[in-house]
Motif scaffolding. Structure first.
Motif, PDB file in Angstrom:
ATOM      1  N   VAL A   1       0.817  -1.219   0.000  1.00 21.57           N
ATOM      2  CA  VAL A   1       0.000   0.000   0.000  1.00 21.57           C
ATOM      3  C   VAL A   1       0.853   1.273   0.000  1.00 21.57           C
ATOM      4  O   VAL A   1       0.308   2.373   0.008  1.00 21.57           O
ATOM      5  N   LEU A   2       2.179   1.120  -0.007  1.00 19.60           N
ATOM      6  CA  LEU A   2       3.047   2.286   0.148  1.00 19.60           C
ATOM      7  C   LEU A   2       3.894   2.574  -1.093  1.00 19.60           C
ATOM      8  O   LEU A   2       5.048   2.979  -0.983  1.00 19.60           O
ATOM      9  N   GLY A   3       3.330   2.358  -2.261  1.00 17.38           N
ATOM     10  CA  GLY A   3       4.017   2.768  -3.467  1.00 17.38           C
ATOM     11  C   GLY A   3       4.437   1.637  -4.387  1.00 17.38           C
ATOM     12  O   GLY A   3       4.194   0.456  -4.132  1.00 17.38           O
ATOM     13  N   GLU A   4       5.088   2.031  -5.473  1.00 21.96           N
ATOM     14  CA  GLU A   4       5.452   1.083  -6.532  1.00 21.96           C
ATOM     15  C   GLU A   4       6.447   0.034  -6.052  1.00 21.96           C
ATOM     16  O   GLU A   4       6.358  -1.144  -6.433  1.00 21.96           O
ATOM     17  N   THR A   5       7.427   0.435  -5.238  1.00 17.91           N
ATOM     18  CA  THR A   5       8.420  -0.547  -4.796  1.00 17.91           C
ATOM     19  C   THR A   5       7.812  -1.537  -3.804  1.00 17.91           C
ATOM     20  O   THR A   5       8.294  -2.668  -3.688  1.00 17.91           O
TER      21      THR A   5
ATOM     22  N   LEU B   1      -5.386  -6.953  -1.518  1.00 18.85           N
ATOM     23  CA  LEU B   1      -5.782  -5.554  -1.325  1.00 18.85           C
ATOM     24  C   LEU B   1      -7.295  -5.433  -1.167  1.00 18.85           C
ATOM     25  O   LEU B   1      -7.792  -4.695  -0.308  1.00 18.85           O
ATOM     26  N   ARG B   2      -8.024  -6.182  -1.987  1.00 23.04           N
ATOM     27  CA  ARG B   2      -9.490  -6.147  -1.914  1.00 23.04           C
ATOM     28  C   ARG B   2      -9.975  -6.744  -0.591  1.00 23.04           C
ATOM     29  O   ARG B   2     -10.866  -6.189   0.064  1.00 23.04           O
ATOM     30  N   LEU B   3      -9.381  -7.853  -0.197  1.00 19.99           N
ATOM     31  CA  LEU B   3      -9.778  -8.511   1.043  1.00 19.99           C
ATOM     32  C   LEU B   3      -9.543  -7.605   2.242  1.00 19.99           C
ATOM     33  O   LEU B   3     -10.403  -7.485   3.128  1.00 19.99           O
TER      34      LEU B   3
ATOM     35  N   ILE C   1      -9.504  -2.825   6.800  1.00 22.58           N
ATOM     36  CA  ILE C   1      -8.084  -2.576   7.046  1.00 22.58           C
ATOM     37  C   ILE C   1      -7.640  -1.435   6.139  1.00 22.58           C
ATOM     38  O   ILE C   1      -7.779  -1.505   4.925  1.00 22.58           O
ATOM     39  N   ARG C   2      -7.086  -0.394   6.733  1.00 20.31           N
ATOM     40  CA  ARG C   2      -6.712   0.801   5.981  1.00 20.31           C
ATOM     41  C   ARG C   2      -5.202   0.979   5.851  1.00 20.31           C
ATOM     42  O   ARG C   2      -4.742   1.935   5.227  1.00 20.31           O
TER      43      ARG C   2
END
Length: 246
Positions: free
Chosen positions: A135-139, A207-209, A215-216
């Motif tokens: 959730v924190l970017g491309e890497t 991510l969907r789950l 969960i954020r």
């Protein structure tokens, strides 16, 4: 004051069940103004009523959220705990299973990771299932896809790679990700070619789950009956595990 509120409640309830032909006519403008003034003066003289109402509303909202989360957990139990291709550590047949959502660029995850290692050693009946949650970017996404590609062909390497990626202070770039894999004898460029639609879909499903469970962010840990969002210290997590082992 209580008598006034009770009276209002009774009048309201009575009007709801009284046949329309027996109900009183609607209030005229003057009567409506009188009611507004009565309500206003009551609240001004007894402001605690408003505080109590807000607290009760908040309590009901929290309960509704908790009920919805429990319902989501129940309906997604198989996705969480009964998959066959998710990496895990601990006892494969452990009495207590916990799903761990993490991101390799997350500082709190790096702290959480050492606590989870401690929990596995402390509780031999614990199973921890890993769900990559970039959730924190491309890497973050790059690291998640590569480690899943590595796990598909070298499942015994997952734990070492996971700890290697988590052990770097701060965030990752592509070079540091490649260096972590190289340190474990794997070629990141070769693994990148193995990142197929199945792996991408797996990450998307994670991510969907997580979103469906409310969960954020990361870290997040999920038991069969509870979601722990954010960093959880060793004592708190130990109590959660012990209570489920008893």
């Amino acid at each position: 004051m209580k008598k006034l509120l009770c009276a209002i409640t009774l009048v309201t309830a009575a009007s709801a069940i009284t046949p329309s032909y027996l109900q009183a006519a609607p209030l005229d403008a003057d009567q409506q103004q009188q009611v507004r003034e009565l309500v206003r003066s009551t609240l001004v003289e007894n402001p605690d009523i408003l505080v109590e109402a807000i607290n009760e509303l908040r309590k009901r909202e929290l309960q509704a959220q908790e009920d919805a989360r429990k319902s989501s957990l129940e309906s997604r139990k198989d996705q969480l705990f009964n998959t066959t291709d998710d990496p895990f550590t601990g006892n494969p047949k452990g009495k207590v299973a916990m799903v761990y959502f993490a991101d390799y660029n997350c500082g709190f995850c790096k702290r959480q990771d050492t606590i989870l290692e401690q929990m596995v050693k402390q509780y031999p009946d614990l199973k921890i299932i890993y769900k990559e949650l970039p959730v924190l970017g491309e890497t973050s996404r790059e690291a998640a896809e590569l480690i899943l590609a590595a796990h598909a062909s070298h499942p015994d390497m997952y734990q070492k790679l996971h700890h290697r990626l988590m052990s770097k202070p701060g965030g990752h770039d592509s070079a540091s990700i490649a260096a972590a894999f190289k340190a474990e004898g794997l070629d990141a460029k070769a693994l990148k070619k193995k990142v197929d639609n199945n792996i991408r879909t797996k990450v998307d499903n994670n991510l969907r789950l997580a979103s469906e469970l409310g969960i954020r962010g990361t870290p997040a840990m999920v038991f069969a009956d509870e979601v722990l969002g954010g960093f959880t210290n060793a004592d708190q997590l130990s109590e959660k595990i012990k209570s489920r082992l008893n």
